[in-house]
Write a protein that holds these residues in place. Structure first.
Motif, PDB file in Angstrom:
ATOM      1  N   UNK A   9       0.993  -1.197  -0.055  1.00  0.00           N
ATOM      2  CA  UNK A   9       0.239   0.559  -0.007  1.00  0.00           C
ATOM      3  C   UNK A   9       1.235   1.300   0.141  1.00  0.00           C
ATOM      4  N   UNK A  10       2.128   1.440   1.098  1.00  0.00           N
ATOM      5  CA  UNK A  10       2.951   2.409   0.663  1.00  0.00           C
ATOM      6  C   UNK A  10       3.814   2.401  -0.587  1.00  0.00           C
ATOM      7  N   UNK A  11       4.069   1.351  -1.211  1.00  0.00           N
ATOM      8  CA  UNK A  11       4.589   1.836  -2.358  1.00  0.00           C
ATOM      9  C   UNK A  11       3.562   1.948  -3.522  1.00  0.00           C
ATOM     10  N   UNK A  12       2.527   0.997  -3.317  1.00  0.00           N
ATOM     11  CA  UNK A  12       1.082   2.036  -4.172  1.00  0.00           C
ATOM     12  C   UNK A  12       0.731   3.289  -4.667  1.00  0.00           C
ATOM     13  N   UNK A  13       1.021   4.397  -2.927  1.00  0.00           N
ATOM     14  CA  UNK A  13       1.570   5.953  -2.532  1.00  0.00           C
ATOM     15  C   UNK A  13       2.593   6.426  -3.349  1.00  0.00           C
ATOM     16  N   UNK A  15       4.027   5.742  -5.389  1.00  0.00           N
ATOM     17  CA  UNK A  15       4.691   5.591  -6.768  1.00  0.00           C
ATOM     18  C   UNK A  15       3.493   5.834  -7.215  1.00  0.00           C
ATOM     19  N   UNK A  16       2.216   5.623  -7.552  1.00  0.00           N
ATOM     20  CA  UNK A  16       1.455   6.207  -8.357  1.00  0.00           C
ATOM     21  C   UNK A  16       0.814   4.866  -9.199  1.00  0.00           C
ATOM     22  N   UNK A  17       1.670   3.622  -8.818  1.00  0.00           N
ATOM     23  CA  UNK A  17       1.101   2.342  -9.122  1.00  0.00           C
ATOM     24  C   UNK A  17       0.207   2.128  -8.837  1.00  0.00           C
ATOM     25  N   UNK A  18      -1.819   1.787  -8.439  1.00  0.00           N
ATOM     26  CA  UNK A  18      -2.407   1.272  -7.730  1.00  0.00           C
ATOM     27  C   UNK A  18      -1.696   0.040  -7.124  1.00  0.00           C
ATOM     28  N   UNK A  19      -2.249  -0.588  -6.235  1.00  0.00           N
ATOM     29  CA  UNK A  19      -2.075  -1.823  -5.893  1.00  0.00           C
ATOM     30  C   UNK A  19      -2.491  -3.354  -6.462  1.00  0.00           C
ATOM     31  N   UNK A  20      -3.669  -2.781  -7.086  1.00  0.00           N
ATOM     32  CA  UNK A  20      -3.951  -3.964  -7.820  1.00  0.00           C
ATOM     33  C   UNK A  20      -2.295  -4.081  -8.979  1.00  0.00           C
ATOM     34  N   UNK A  21      -2.056  -3.374  -9.611  1.00  0.00           N
ATOM     35  CA  UNK A  21      -1.048  -2.789 -10.468  1.00  0.00           C
ATOM     36  C   UNK A  21      -0.184  -3.935  -9.879  1.00  0.00           C
ATOM     37  N   UNK A  22       0.000  -3.306  -8.690  1.00  0.00           N
ATOM     38  CA  UNK A  22       1.931  -3.584  -7.891  1.00  0.00           C
ATOM     39  C   UNK A  22       1.485  -5.519  -7.698  1.00  0.00           C
ATOM     40  N   UNK A  23      -0.114  -5.867  -7.976  1.00  0.00           N
ATOM     41  CA  UNK A  23      -0.310  -7.549  -8.588  1.00  0.00           C
ATOM     42  C   UNK A  23       0.280  -8.274  -9.320  1.00  0.00           C
ATOM     43  N   UNK A  24      -0.186  -6.972 -10.403  1.00  0.00           N
ATOM     44  CA  UNK A  24      -0.182  -7.467 -11.154  1.00  0.00           C
ATOM     45  C   UNK A  24       1.342  -7.889 -11.614  1.00  0.00           C
ATOM     46  N   UNK A  25       1.640  -6.915 -11.759  1.00  0.00           N
ATOM     47  CA  UNK A  25       3.421  -7.132 -12.120  1.00  0.00           C
ATOM     48  C   UNK A  25       4.290  -8.129 -11.443  1.00  0.00           C
ATOM     49  N   UNK A  26       3.915  -8.557  -9.858  1.00  0.00           N
ATOM     50  CA  UNK A  26       3.820  -9.368  -9.187  1.00  0.00           C
ATOM     51  C   UNK A  26       3.988 -10.296 -10.027  1.00  0.00           C
ATOM     52  N   UNK A  27       3.035 -10.934 -10.882  1.00  0.00           N
ATOM     53  CA  UNK A  27       2.834 -11.707 -10.991  1.00  0.00           C
ATOM     54  C   UNK A  27       3.480 -12.148 -12.454  1.00  0.00           C
ATOM     55  N   UNK A  28       3.743 -11.248 -13.374  1.00  0.00           N
ATOM     56  CA  UNK A  28       4.053 -10.747 -14.806  1.00  0.00           C
ATOM     57  C   UNK A  28       5.726 -10.919 -14.054  1.00  0.00           C
ATOM     58  N   UNK A  51      11.821   3.525  -6.797  1.00  0.00           N
ATOM     59  CA  UNK A  51      12.538   4.095  -8.419  1.00  0.00           C
ATOM     60  C   UNK A  51      11.892   2.864  -9.858  1.00  0.00           C
ATOM     61  N   UNK A  52      12.029   1.752  -9.786  1.00  0.00           N
ATOM     62  CA  UNK A  52      11.760   0.754 -10.308  1.00  0.00           C
ATOM     63  C   UNK A  52       9.862   1.218 -10.083  1.00  0.00           C
ATOM     64  N   UNK A  53       9.375   0.970 -10.048  1.00  0.00           N
ATOM     65  CA  UNK A  53       7.508   0.881  -9.770  1.00  0.00           C
ATOM     66  C   UNK A  53       7.397   1.944 -10.319  1.00  0.00           C
ATOM     67  N   UNK A  54       8.451   3.417 -10.340  1.00  0.00           N
ATOM     68  CA  UNK A  54       7.668   4.746 -11.255  1.00  0.00           C
ATOM     69  C   UNK A  54       7.986   4.741 -12.572  1.00  0.00           C
ATOM     70  N   UNK A  55       9.165   3.932 -12.617  1.00  0.00           N
ATOM     71  CA  UNK A  55       9.722   3.897 -13.697  1.00  0.00           C
ATOM     72  C   UNK A  55       8.833   2.712 -14.710  1.00  0.00           C
ATOM     73  N   UNK A  56       7.715   1.844 -13.858  1.00  0.00           N
ATOM     74  CA  UNK A  56       6.972   0.820 -14.745  1.00  0.00           C
ATOM     75  C   UNK A  56       5.514   1.396 -15.077  1.00  0.00           C
TER      76      UNK A  56
END
Length: 346
Positions: A9-13, A15-28, A51-56
């Motif tokens: 949740x903290x990374x989402x807030x 980085x600009x990536x929603x939690x659902x997207x972070x879960x997706x990028x983990x699975x991918x 930084x990686x999350x913001x790049x993504x």
């Protein structure tokens, strides 16, 4: 340890990536967490992954494919070439969109039938038609593919044929600027190829009929009322090109054993050859190079594509992507071949 890490949740807030997207990028496999709590399943990330999350987030906003994002995160040194290639695709897509909108405006503003008349060099027209004829679809159930598509561009007319398993293009140079987008029926193509023309061919399009006249006679055909499928995005496929000798590859294809497969939709059988493609070589069969990409291809289709010149280039983005074969000596000469799923391991 978890106190030093960031929750999902903290990374989402930040980085600009929603939690659902972070879960997706983990699975991918694009952005896996540093730690996953075995009891709760909660994901935790290193601060450096911000930084990686913001790049993504930025890369996905411009539509960069996941495989390319994965490559950039693993090897940032390759980012420049990947981003340049993607920007080229975006610019080509924008140009295509402008072209399609221009056509829509033209159709809306010109509801009455008009006549178009222009001249093409006979030798170039016949050459271009001959180069793409083998890729014309013969299936009567696909009327919008039963011929060769003529598509005007600044300074040239692009000649295109596809049967859904391959796409072949060539070009005819012209100084005339005319609006031409039509399917020349197969019978008319074959009639033109069976005649002996020199000099120029006068092309007239009027009242749903195309007439091609020259010193070899006149060919006339009804223009089918169909829309040829969009093809321009395929022209940018496979830009990492490997040069090869066409005659040598043809000889190797003829000598090498093949595998017989049949198409699921119609049961048609065909011979499949294996190609091993590296950054510097194209070989028939298996390769000792661990970095070689092995791809299956319809041998007859590949042999026909290799007739375009002596020194050609082949590009393959990955084993399930279409192969792109180009002639460096002639801009616009291109063959796209769909890969074939290999049934047996190499």
């Amino acid at each position: 340890m978890e106190n030093e890490l960031l929750s999902i949740g903290r990374l989402a807030s930040i980085s600009g990536l929603p939690v659902s997207a972070l879960r997706f990028y983990d699975g991918a496999g694009v952005l896996p967490p540093s730690v996953v709590d075995p009891s709760s399943g909660y994901r935790f990330y290193q601060p450096s992954q911000v930084v990686q999350a913001r790049l993504v987030a930025h890369l996905r906003r411009v539509g960069l494919p996941l495989d390319d994002i994965r490559t950039i995160l693993a090897d940032p040194a390759r980012a420049g070439s990947i981003l340049t290639a993607h920007l080229g695709r975006l610019e080509a897509g924008l140009a295509d969109a402008r072209r399609e909108i221009s056509i829509v405006h033209h159709m809306l503003e010109n509801t009455e039938t008009t006549m178009h008349k222009f001249t093409l060099p006979a030798d170039e027209l016949i050459r271009a038609l001959r180069e793409v004829r083998h890729a014309v679809c013969e299936d009567p159930g696909q009327p919008r593919l039963n011929g060769v598509f003529l598509d005007s561009e600044p300074g040239q007319v692009r000649v295109v044929a596809t049967d859904r398993y391959r796409l072949t293009t060539s070009t005819v140079a012209t100084s005339e600027q005319r609006d031409l987008r039509l399917l020349l029926p197969t019978a008319a193509v074959d009639e033109l190829l069976g005649r002996d023309y020199s000099g120029s061919v006068e092309v007239t399009v009027s009242q749903g009929t195309i007439t091609l006249s020259g010193d070899g006679g006149t060919v006339r055909a009804q223009v089918p009322d169909v829309d040829f499928p969009p093809y321009r995005s395929w022209l940018e496929l496979g830009r990492t090109e490997v040069p090869f000798d066409a005659a040598a590859l043809r000889a190797a294809l003829t000598a090498e054993a093949t595998e017989t497969q049949s198409r699921a939709n119609d049961g048609v059988t065909y011979e499949v050859s294996r190609l091993s493609v590296t950054r510097s070589t194209v070989e028939v069969g298996a390769s000792d190079d661990p970095d070689a990409q092995v791809v299956g291809v319809n041998r007859e289709f590949l042999l026909q594509a290799l007739e375009g010149g002596a020194q050609l280039t082949l590009a393959l983005d990955d084993p399930i992507a279409p192969l792109a074969i180009r002639n460096p000596d002639r801009e616009g000469a291109l063959s796209i071949l769909m890969p074939v799923r290999l049934e047996q391991p190499a």
